[in-house]
Scaffold this active site. Structure first.
Site, PDB file in Angstrom:
ATOM      1  N   LYS A 287      55.868  -0.712  46.160  1.00 55.91           N
ATOM      2  CA  LYS A 287      57.089  -0.474  45.375  1.00 55.91           C
ATOM      3  C   LYS A 287      56.871   0.823  44.612  1.00 55.91           C
ATOM      4  O   LYS A 287      56.273   0.845  43.547  1.00 55.91           O
ATOM      5  CB  LYS A 287      57.320  -1.649  44.423  1.00 55.91           C
ATOM      6  CG  LYS A 287      58.769  -1.939  44.078  1.00 55.91           C
ATOM      7  CD  LYS A 287      59.545  -0.791  43.504  1.00 55.91           C
ATOM      8  CE  LYS A 287      59.152  -0.391  42.117  1.00 55.91           C
ATOM      9  NZ  LYS A 287      59.887   0.794  41.601  1.00 55.91           N
TER      10      LYS A 287
ATOM     11  N   GLU B 173      46.536  -1.080  35.820  1.00 55.40           N
ATOM     12  CA  GLU B 173      46.001   0.261  35.502  1.00 55.40           C
ATOM     13  C   GLU B 173      47.040   0.940  34.629  1.00 55.40           C
ATOM     14  O   GLU B 173      48.099   1.353  35.128  1.00 55.40           O
ATOM     15  CB  GLU B 173      45.802   1.063  36.792  1.00 55.40           C
ATOM     16  CG  GLU B 173      44.696   0.553  37.687  1.00 55.40           C
ATOM     17  CD  GLU B 173      43.319   0.841  37.140  1.00 55.40           C
ATOM     18  OE1 GLU B 173      43.197   1.524  36.104  1.00 55.40           O
ATOM     19  OE2 GLU B 173      42.353   0.374  37.743  1.00 55.40           O
TER      20      GLU B 173
ATOM     21  N   GLU C  96      51.076   6.842  24.068  1.00 58.35           N
ATOM     22  CA  GLU C  96      50.595   7.868  24.980  1.00 58.35           C
ATOM     23  C   GLU C  96      51.526   9.085  24.949  1.00 58.35           C
ATOM     24  O   GLU C  96      52.730   8.932  24.776  1.00 58.35           O
ATOM     25  CB  GLU C  96      50.606   7.245  26.382  1.00 58.35           C
ATOM     26  CG  GLU C  96      50.108   8.102  27.480  1.00 58.35           C
ATOM     27  CD  GLU C  96      50.187   7.353  28.813  1.00 58.35           C
ATOM     28  OE1 GLU C  96      51.048   6.465  28.963  1.00 58.35           O
ATOM     29  OE2 GLU C  96      49.384   7.660  29.695  1.00 58.35           O
TER      30      GLU C  96
ATOM     31  N   CYS D 155      47.367   9.920  33.787  1.00 60.62           N
ATOM     32  CA  CYS D 155      46.986   8.835  32.875  1.00 60.62           C
ATOM     33  C   CYS D 155      45.744   9.199  32.079  1.00 60.62           C
ATOM     34  O   CYS D 155      45.582   8.786  30.943  1.00 60.62           O
ATOM     35  CB  CYS D 155      46.771   7.548  33.645  1.00 60.62           C
ATOM     36  SG  CYS D 155      45.638   7.740  35.020  1.00 60.62           S
TER      37      CYS D 155
HETATM   38  P1  NAD Z   1      56.448   2.956  34.356  1.00 62.80           P
HETATM   39  O1  NAD Z   1      55.675   1.883  33.723  1.00 62.80           O
HETATM   40  O2  NAD Z   1      57.728   3.367  33.751  1.00 62.80           O
HETATM   41  O3  NAD Z   1      56.802   2.569  35.862  1.00 62.80           O
HETATM   42  C1  NAD Z   1      55.815   2.226  36.797  1.00 62.80           C
HETATM   43  C2  NAD Z   1      56.413   1.369  37.900  1.00 62.80           C
HETATM   44  O4  NAD Z   1      56.843   0.131  37.346  1.00 62.80           O
HETATM   45  C3  NAD Z   1      57.637   1.981  38.579  1.00 62.80           C
HETATM   46  O5  NAD Z   1      57.519   1.766  39.969  1.00 62.80           O
HETATM   47  C4  NAD Z   1      58.781   1.168  38.002  1.00 62.80           C
HETATM   48  O6  NAD Z   1      59.891   1.087  38.859  1.00 62.80           O
HETATM   49  C5  NAD Z   1      58.141  -0.187  37.844  1.00 62.80           C
HETATM   50  N1  NAD Z   1      58.790  -1.082  36.895  1.00 62.80           N
HETATM   51  C6  NAD Z   1      59.641  -0.780  35.892  1.00 62.80           C
HETATM   52  N2  NAD Z   1      60.015  -1.914  35.243  1.00 62.80           N
HETATM   53  C7  NAD Z   1      59.389  -2.943  35.849  1.00 62.80           C
HETATM   54  C8  NAD Z   1      59.359  -4.362  35.641  1.00 62.80           C
HETATM   55  N3  NAD Z   1      60.053  -4.932  34.670  1.00 62.80           N
HETATM   56  N4  NAD Z   1      58.593  -5.120  36.454  1.00 62.80           N
HETATM   57  C9  NAD Z   1      57.867  -4.550  37.429  1.00 62.80           C
HETATM   58  N5  NAD Z   1      57.845  -3.230  37.670  1.00 62.80           N
HETATM   59  C10 NAD Z   1      58.601  -2.421  36.895  1.00 62.80           C
HETATM   60  O7  NAD Z   1      55.468   4.207  34.494  1.00 62.80           O
HETATM   61  P2  NAD Z   1      55.823   5.698  34.936  1.00 62.80           P
HETATM   62  O8  NAD Z   1      56.620   6.340  33.853  1.00 62.80           O
HETATM   63  O9  NAD Z   1      56.336   5.726  36.330  1.00 62.80           O
HETATM   64  O10 NAD Z   1      54.354   6.336  34.999  1.00 62.80           O
HETATM   65  C11 NAD Z   1      53.688   6.822  33.898  1.00 62.80           C
HETATM   66  C12 NAD Z   1      52.728   5.796  33.310  1.00 62.80           C
HETATM   67  O11 NAD Z   1      51.798   5.371  34.272  1.00 62.80           O
HETATM   68  C13 NAD Z   1      51.909   6.367  32.175  1.00 62.80           C
HETATM   69  O12 NAD Z   1      51.833   5.428  31.142  1.00 62.80           O
HETATM   70  C14 NAD Z   1      50.544   6.568  32.798  1.00 62.80           C
HETATM   71  O13 NAD Z   1      49.481   6.586  31.896  1.00 62.80           O
HETATM   72  C15 NAD Z   1      50.478   5.410  33.720  1.00 62.80           C
HETATM   73  N6  NAD Z   1      49.472   5.653  34.764  1.00 62.80           N
HETATM   74  C16 NAD Z   1      48.303   4.930  34.738  1.00 62.80           C
HETATM   75  C17 NAD Z   1      47.307   5.183  35.692  1.00 62.80           C
HETATM   76  C18 NAD Z   1      46.006   4.431  35.711  1.00 62.80           C
HETATM   77  O14 NAD Z   1      45.383   4.395  36.757  1.00 62.80           O
HETATM   78  N7  NAD Z   1      45.548   3.840  34.627  1.00 62.80           N
HETATM   79  C19 NAD Z   1      47.527   6.157  36.655  1.00 62.80           C
HETATM   80  C20 NAD Z   1      48.718   6.865  36.631  1.00 62.80           C
HETATM   81  C21 NAD Z   1      49.695   6.604  35.690  1.00 62.80           C
END
Ligand code: NAD
Length: 493
Positions: free
Chosen positions: A171, A243, A375, A277
């Protein structure tokens, strides 16, 4: 509109709802993808479930060979995939090419190491018996990933998940779904249903989490969404890998090579326009070298070329207008607290279209001003003075997050102290943000639950089964109702 990829083919969604995909560098809409319906999600889950029975039965070598073919597909189509990633995500073409290369090595590494992580034999408690532990797959895993590294973050999960016998539903972020959808074609050698792609907004993603027939949720994304997923997974005690975000510290001490430290700092802060991240956000620089270091860091920052991510640039576009507005608000929040913008702080004057923002250095006098309690996901980093290592470590650890942490020093003793005392899943000494397929990746505290990569990242997608065999087939009188039997009267009359 693009289709979903379910059971080995591209299919139309039944939802009738479309989500626009924008090129962040031009603001043009380049495609539409479906916002999956509950029926679409059901179809994907059932396809993955059916496929899992046979996929699990395959021997490890056969699965590994198919994963090597996944790697080969990424290599073969890497240039096209990198261009598509650039168009939908705004990250530079060079960084997207790197992302594909990292995905290839991860696939190859996990394909092989999973073959050696199938379980273990333990000593029996009685001779004539055999005890072993099997690392079994969970079943159907939903892999929900963010926009910043759509392919490599998916790969770290999916390669391990498939290698141990799970089937997958990917997804992608609604902002960057196109390259992930293309993987259906790139990996067309996989048996139908083993790898599926469902595009969905938050609502559709939540359906995957709550679905009674998904066995595990592997999620990479923000803490806020991770926390929602944890709550939604609770009623079914669904297995989770999380993550999440970070607010990584970066320490520079006076015995470091300052030129290298400044270059490393700018890379750690502005790779992928700070949308990483593990981006370094909170810099703690020793007082005695603070001014010299800041001069070097400012010079390196001003040298960065920003613009069309398809071109020869260092910094591309932020993924969306909202992300840029969030960066602008955050800078305001800092300056309201008395911080100074040392470099950047605005939209580049030569770029009137696209979500570009200047790499920005912010100086704060009081380290407490650095703590936003959230963040920062954009091209900005904050700098403050520290007395010594003790104060730097104390401030670095004063955070709810614990993803990565970096330090620049020439002292082995200092490096070892930092390595043991910094509360983070990854500690980088003199070379920030370096991942290794063979070592675990993940966070302390609110930065996550579980690990990807390394043997930990393989175990994450398995459950242990203890098998006990008595091959001698002898009774166990010491356990099996050992009390003396009453004499049975042969003739009760
Ligand atoms: P996000 O949390 O907004 O979205 C991530 C995913 O979750 C998307 O595919 C989104 O459609 C989905 N999503 C949204 N609402 C949901 C729900 N209620 N249930 C299930 N899935 C849902 O994150 P983003 O803005 O796309 O990415 C940035 C974030 O990701 C930052 O916080 C970053 O630190 C984190 N990140 C973490 C890592 C790691 O490995 N620790 C790596 C990369 C990014």
């Amino acid at each position: 509109m693009e289709g979903l990829f379910i059971n080995g083919e591209y299919v139309a969604s039944t939802s009738g709802q479309a989500m626009e995909v924008e090129n962040p560098a031009t603001e043009d809409v380049i495609a539409e993808v479906p916002d999956a319906s509950a029926e679409d999600v059901d179809r994907a889950v059932e396809a993955a479930r059916r496929a899992q029975r046979e996929w699990k039965r395959l021997d490890h070598l056969a699965r590994a060979e198919m994963l090597h073919e996944c790697a080969a597909g990424l290599e073969r189509d890497g240039d096209d995939l990198a261009v598509l990633l650039t168009r939908e995500g705004g990250k530079t073409l060079k960084e997207n090419r790197d992302e594909i290369d990292w995905s290839v090595t991860a696939f190859r590494h996990l394909a092989e190491t999973a073959r050696a992580n199938v379980g273990r034999v333990v000593g029996p408690t009685k001779s004539g018996q055999m005890n072993f532990v099997l690392n079994e797959p969970l079943g159907v895993v939903a892999h929900i990933v963010p926009y910043n590294y759509p392919i490599v973050l998916l790969t770290w999960q999916v390669a391990a998940s498939l290698a141990v016998g799970n089937t997958c539903i990917a997804k992608p972020s609604e902002l960057t779904p196109l390259t992930t959808l293309r993987l259906g074609e790139v990996w067309s050698h996989l048996p139908a249903g083993v790898f599926n792609v469902v595009t969905a907004s938050g609502k559709g993603s939540a359906m995957l989490v709550e679905h009674p027939r998904t066995d595990m949720i592997a999620f990479t994304g923000s803490v806020a969404t991770g926390s929602r997923i944890m709550a939604a997974a609770a009623p079914r005690i669904k297995k989770l890998l999380l993550e999440l975000g970070g607010s990584d510290p970066f320490i520079v001490l006076d015995d470091a090579s300052l030129d290298v430290a400044a270059r490393g700092a700018i890379f750690a802060a502005f790779l992928n326009a700070g949308q990483v991240c593990t981006s370094a956000e909170r810099f703690y620089v020793q007082d005695s070298i603070y001014d010299e270091f800041m001069t070097l860091a400012a010079e390196r920052t001003k040298e960065l070329r920003i613009g069309d991510p398809m071109g020869d640039v260092d910094v591309g576009a932020l993924v969306s207008r909202e992300t840029r507005e969030d960066v602008e608000r955050t800078i305001e929040e800092f300056t309201d607290r008395g911080a100074r913008v040392a470099v950047g702080g605005g939209v580049p004057s030569h770029l009137d279209r696209g979500h570009f923002f200047e790499p920005t250095l912010i100086e704060v006098d009081d380290p407490r001003q650095q703590q936003l309690g959230r963040e920062i996901f954009g091209p900005m980093a904050t700098f403050t003075r520290v007395r010594d290592l003790d104060q730097a470590i104390e401030l670095a650890n004063d955070s709810d997050y614990g993803l990565g942490a970096s330090i620049y020093t020439s002292s082995l003793e200092t490096a070892m102290r930092a390595a043991t005392e910094l509360q983070a899943g990854m500690v980088w000494v003199n070379d920030p943000l370096k991942d290794n397929d063979a070592a675990p990746f993940g966070g302390y505290k609110m930065s996550g639950l579980g690990r990807e990569l390394g043997s930990e990242g393989i175990s994450a997608f398995t459950q242990a089964k203890h098998v006990h065999i008595d091959f001698a087939q002898v009774p166990s009188p010491e356990w099996w109702f050992p009390y003396e039997r009453p004499a049975i009267d042969a003739d009760p009359s």
